[in-house]
Design a protein around this motif. Structure first.
Motif, short mmCIF file in Angstrom:
data_model
loop_
_atom_site.label_atom_id
_atom_site.label_comp_id
_atom_site.label_asym_id
_atom_site.label_seq_id
_atom_site.Cartn_x
_atom_site.Cartn_y
_atom_site.Cartn_z
N VAL A 8 75.09 -4.10 40.75
CA VAL A 8 74.29 -3.10 40.04
C VAL A 8 72.99 -2.82 40.79
O VAL A 8 72.58 -1.66 40.95
N LEU A 9 72.32 -3.89 41.26
CA LEU A 9 71.07 -3.69 41.99
C LEU A 9 71.29 -2.87 43.25
O LEU A 9 70.49 -1.99 43.59
N ILE A 10 72.38 -3.17 43.98
CA ILE A 10 72.62 -2.47 45.24
C ILE A 10 73.06 -1.03 44.99
O ILE A 10 72.58 -0.10 45.64
N ILE A 11 73.97 -0.85 44.04
CA ILE A 11 74.51 0.50 43.84
C ILE A 11 73.46 1.45 43.27
O ILE A 11 73.56 2.67 43.42
N THR A 12 72.44 0.89 42.62
CA THR A 12 71.36 1.73 42.09
C THR A 12 70.15 1.76 43.00
O THR A 12 69.14 2.38 42.64
N CYS A 13 70.22 1.11 44.17
CA CYS A 13 69.07 1.12 45.08
C CYS A 13 68.74 2.56 45.47
O CYS A 13 69.65 3.38 45.68
N PRO A 14 67.47 2.88 45.59
CA PRO A 14 67.07 4.29 45.69
C PRO A 14 67.20 4.88 47.08
O PRO A 14 66.30 5.57 47.56
N CYS A 15 68.31 4.60 47.77
CA CYS A 15 68.49 5.22 49.08
C CYS A 15 68.61 6.73 48.96
O CYS A 15 67.94 7.49 49.66
N ALA A 16 69.49 7.18 48.06
CA ALA A 16 69.64 8.62 47.87
C ALA A 16 68.35 9.22 47.35
O ALA A 16 67.93 10.30 47.77
N LEU A 17 67.70 8.52 46.42
CA LEU A 17 66.43 9.00 45.90
C LEU A 17 65.37 9.01 47.00
O LEU A 17 64.57 9.94 47.11
N GLY A 18 65.38 7.97 47.84
CA GLY A 18 64.40 7.90 48.92
C GLY A 18 64.62 8.94 50.00
O GLY A 18 63.67 9.38 50.65
N LEU A 19 65.88 9.34 50.19
CA LEU A 19 66.19 10.35 51.21
C LEU A 19 66.19 11.77 50.65
O LEU A 19 66.11 12.73 51.41
N ALA A 20 66.26 11.91 49.34
CA ALA A 20 66.41 13.23 48.73
C ALA A 20 65.30 14.17 49.14
O ALA A 20 65.54 15.34 49.48
N VAL A 21 64.07 13.68 49.13
CA VAL A 21 62.92 14.51 49.51
C VAL A 21 62.68 14.53 51.02
O VAL A 21 62.60 15.60 51.62
N PRO A 22 62.54 13.34 51.68
CA PRO A 22 62.26 13.38 53.13
C PRO A 22 63.31 14.13 53.94
O PRO A 22 62.96 14.84 54.89
N ALA A 23 64.58 13.97 53.60
CA ALA A 23 65.63 14.64 54.38
C ALA A 23 65.46 16.16 54.30
O ALA A 23 65.56 16.87 55.31
N VAL A 24 65.20 16.67 53.10
CA VAL A 24 64.99 18.11 52.95
C VAL A 24 63.74 18.54 53.69
O VAL A 24 63.72 19.58 54.37
N GLN A 25 62.67 17.75 53.58
CA GLN A 25 61.42 18.12 54.24
C GLN A 25 61.58 18.15 55.76
O GLN A 25 61.04 19.04 56.43
N VAL A 26 62.31 17.19 56.31
CA VAL A 26 62.51 17.17 57.76
C VAL A 26 63.31 18.38 58.22
O VAL A 26 62.98 19.03 59.21
N VAL A 27 64.39 18.70 57.50
CA VAL A 27 65.21 19.86 57.88
C VAL A 27 64.40 21.15 57.73
O VAL A 27 64.41 22.02 58.62
N ALA A 28 63.70 21.29 56.62
CA ALA A 28 62.89 22.49 56.41
C ALA A 28 61.77 22.60 57.44
O ALA A 28 61.48 23.69 57.95
N SER A 29 61.15 21.47 57.77
CA SER A 29 60.08 21.47 58.77
C SER A 29 60.62 21.87 60.14
O SER A 29 59.98 22.62 60.88
N GLY A 30 61.82 21.38 60.48
CA GLY A 30 62.42 21.77 61.75
C GLY A 30 62.77 23.24 61.79
O GLY A 30 62.57 23.91 62.81
N ARG A 31 63.25 23.76 60.68
CA ARG A 31 63.58 25.19 60.62
C ARG A 31 62.32 26.04 60.78
O ARG A 31 62.31 27.04 61.50
N LEU A 32 61.24 25.65 60.10
CA LEU A 32 60.00 26.40 60.22
C LEU A 32 59.37 26.26 61.61
O LEU A 32 58.75 27.19 62.12
#
Length: 739
Positions: free
Chosen positions: A400-424
């Motif tokens: 439960v601890l591992i499957i709920t670890c916030p990897c997706a949550l932690g990447l949800a914002v930075p991943a979008v920001q990096v892609v958007a920043s590269g596009r801009l």
């Protein structure tokens, strides 16, 4: 009695640091101290740091800037309290030291390097232990017990040291939080890593079950990716204050009692000192002119394109540049109380206000810790009550601890920001602040500076066709000898050519010289005894011998794409304003040509901030676009800010985005990409929520092992990353739509 007053006042800080009392300054009956605080990572940290200090009734203000780590503290008690406040911060887990911008390195640079090293170690361990795990899986039922034990021991040899090193960013943060009576997102992460490694060690040496070294390594690797990306996008936020500190580190020429000049650092200037200003010198501190007359370039300070005539009695400010003739001035303030220092404080205050912006990821993270701890605890208790066996209860709780670890949550914002920043970036827009795109997506008002932003920031000769070639060359022969902005404009218009003879420059008036046997005068209307026109344009006059003077007209030219940019932003329903430090005439002319109904002129940095605050109080989310030093505080105070690549360095440092090609037409595109990025972030949160809704019940029910949980967690991280990459695919279509 408050917590701090109950303690004996400590005169030395803990840990052998420099005594902060040496950095205390007294202003208006209060003691002030700037501290560099380490360990603050979220809005909760701001609340704990400021709350601990404000418990003391003597503390008037305690403001922590999350981006820079700088804490501004003021109190009414004795200066000796400084060490006590530093020790209080250390006791709650936030070590602090005196803030020295001229000497201090950015602590976030070292933190970035630590995260990068940790990520590399975790990636190395994950790659190698997965190879061993593949061998174990493929040989299931056929591999001997001795070989299986060897594989597990080899996995432990790889993962345990790697996890101990790579997990330090999470372990240190979690231990600090627990030690001081609270929890954060790093507590369940650390718990999952410790339990997975601990159970695996037990199974390796005392049991014969499955091990989960690969799950621990994979968990750390993906979490470190998200944290590193977030740190990279936050790291540049402290550049503004550091840039201003560098600008203040200037020298001065002090006049001694015997009339001799001595060069001293600007920080050693005291009120009452007499300073000598040679042509080209930057004024180091605020003061008043004692003797001499000269033009001053005030563009960086006020935004005014026309030089200011300075003579005896004129108040001058740090950052202005002496153009024409030597001046003597009396200092009226120290460097730390000068205009540049005030601008630095305004920039810092603006950044502090912006640092209180609650990001989408922070809002989602508030629910994470209590929910995960509750689920894991209930899973452990439930399985133990049902089976009476600690092993399955512990395995399922770890899952439960591992499957709920916030990897997706932690990447949800930075991943979008990096892609958007590269596009801009490919479109000529540099994104400097990680949460700038979120703020840019929510704007409903845009405020432009005039000089250097909507206009090109330098005067141009606009009536050249009305002048004869002889008149232009005569004026240029004088202009080529001067650094005055209008002279440079004439010299640029005429091109290369000869220089007049016997040229002298009359401060505040103009130039006198001889060219081809004729006496020439080129300068202001007042100097030549001519009545100046009421036009918005700037004028200079040329007189050849006793002939009728000829008018040279100058104008700060509008940027070619300014009108189109303003029109496109208006079409989106955004409120548009222009704020300028320039005179009313030029400002009114530019506003009329752009069709702007809302504009103001003659504004100081404080006035611009006041207007931005008024717009915010009216419910607006404000984007500020500027370029001058005088715009830096307003850029920092706005909800989101944009600067041009040709802007003053400090303005670029204070801005969230920089338009690299000096083209304003990239601004609407940036706004559109920001809106798309926010949509992708919300989609990622939806994907992460859907993943947890499916995976968590399976883990609680015992259908998921820690390894499968790690694979599922990694798959969710890959999924949100792929969704973020969709931003890049729309680049061509978005460009065509914007154009």
């Amino acid at each position: 009695m408050s917590e701090l007053t109950a303690d004996a006042i400590e005169t030395r800080p803990a840990g052998g640091q420099a005594d902060p009392r040496a950095f205390v300054r007294e202003e208006a009956g209060l003691n002030h101290l700037d501290l560099m605080v380490r360990g603050a990572t979220c809005a909760g940290c701001i609340s704990r740091v400021e709350g601990a200090l404000l418990k003391d009734e003597r503390v008037e203000t305690a403001r922590l800037n999350l981006s820079t780590g700088r804490l501004r503290l003021s109190w009414s008690g004795p200066a000796d309290l400084a060490a006590s406040y530093v020790n209080t911060l250390s006791r709650i887990g936030y070590p602090a030291s005196a803030y020295e911008p001229e000497l201090d390195r950015d602590p976030r640079q070292e933190e970035e390097r630590r995260l990068l090293r940790a990520m590399a170690v975790a990636g190395f361990a994950m790659a190698n232990v997965m190879l061993l795990s593949v061998s174990v899986w493929s040989g299931d039922g056929e591999m001997s017990e001795a070989m299986l034990g060897f594989m597990h021991r080899l996995s432990a040899l790889i993962v345990l040291p790697a996890a101990a090193f790579a997990g330090q960013p999470f372990f240190r943060s979690a231990w600090t939080a627990v030690r001081h009576g609270h929890v954060n997102m790093d507590v369940p992460i650390s718990l999952a890593v410790f339990l997975a490694c601990g159970l695996s060690v037990h199974e390796t040496f005392f049991g014969h079950g499955e091990t989960y070294y690969d799950a621990a390594a994979m968990l750390l690797f993906f979490l470190l990716i998200g944290r590193y990306l977030d740190m990279r996008l936050r790291a540049r936020a402290s550049e503004a204050a550091r840039g201003l500190a560098a600008m203040q580190a200037a020298s001065a020429s002090r006049v001694r009692a015997d009339g001799m000049l001595e060069a001293i650092p600007a920080r050693d200037v005291r009120p009452g000192d007499v300073l000598h200003l040679a042509p080209g010198d930057k004024i180091p501190v605020d003061g008043v002119i004692l003797s001499g007359a000269s033009g001053l370039d005030t563009a960086l300070v006020t935004g005014e394109t026309a030089p200011l005539l300075a003579e005896a009695g004129t108040d001058v400010f740090s950052g202005m540049v002496n153009l024409d003739a030597p001046l003597r001035m009396r200092a009226t303030a120290e460097r730390d109380n000068s205009l540049l220092a005030e601008i630095a404080r305004l920039v810092e205050a603006g950044e502090q206000g912006r640092s209180r912006y609650v990001r989408l990821a922070d809002q989602a993270a508030k629910l994470y810790v209590p929910v995960v701890h509750t689920l894991a605890a209930l899973t452990f208790v439930g399985w133990y009550l049902v089976t009476g066996d600690l092993r399955p209860a512990l395995i399922n709780a770890i899952a439960v601890l591992i499957i709920t670890c916030p990897c997706a949550l932690g990447l949800a914002v930075p991943a979008v920001q990096v892609v958007a920043s590269g596009r801009l970036f490919r479109a000529g827009v540099l994104v400097k602040s990680g949460d700038a795109l979120e703020r840019l997506a929510g704007i409903d008002a845009v405020v432009f500076d005039k000089t250097g932003t909507l206009t090109e920031g330098r005067p141009r000769l606009i009536n050249q066709t009305e002048l004869s070639e002889q008149q232009l060359q005569c004026a240029a022969s004088l202009a080529r000898t001067s650094r005055h902005p209008l002279s440079r404009a004439v010299a640029d218009a005429a091109g290369m050519g000869p220089v007049a003879e016997e040229v002298s420059e009359r401060a505040g008036g103009g130039l006198v010289g001889r060219f081809e046997g004729r006496e020439l005068k080129f300068g202001s209307a007042d100097w030549l005894g001519i009545s100046a026109s009421a036009d918005a344009v700037t004028e200079a006059w040329l007189q050849i011998d006793d002939a009728q003077p000829v008018c040279f007209k100058f104008e700060d030219v509008l940027r070619p794409d300014a009108a189109e940019t303003v029109a496109r932003l208006k079409d989106r329903g955004l409120h548009i304003e222009m704020l300028s430090g320039d005179r009313e005439g030029p400002a009114a002319d530019i506003a009329a040509r752009l069709g702007l109904d809302h504009w103001r002129s003659g504004l100081k940095p404080q006035d611009k901030i006041a207007r931005l605050n008024a717009l915010r109080d009216a419910g607006h989310k404000v984007l500020m676009v500027g370029d001058g030093l005088n715009d830096a505080p307003a850029l920092a105070a706005a909800d989101v800010s944009v600067s041009l690549a040709s802007a003053a360095e400090i303005s670029q440092a204070a801005a969230d985005l920089v338009l690299q090609g000096n083209h304003l037409d990239a601004l609407p595109l940036a706004n559109r990409v920001a809106i798309d990025a926010r949509r992708r972030v919300l989609e990622n949160f939806g994907l992460a929520a859907a993943y947890n809704c499916i995976a968590v019940p399976l883990a609680v029910a015992g259908f998921v092992t820690p390894l499968i949980a790690a694979i599922a967690m990694s798959a969710s991280s890959v999924l949100v990353t792929l969704n973020a990459l969709r931003l890049a695919s729309g680049q061509v279509q978005a460009k065509q739509k914007e154009n």
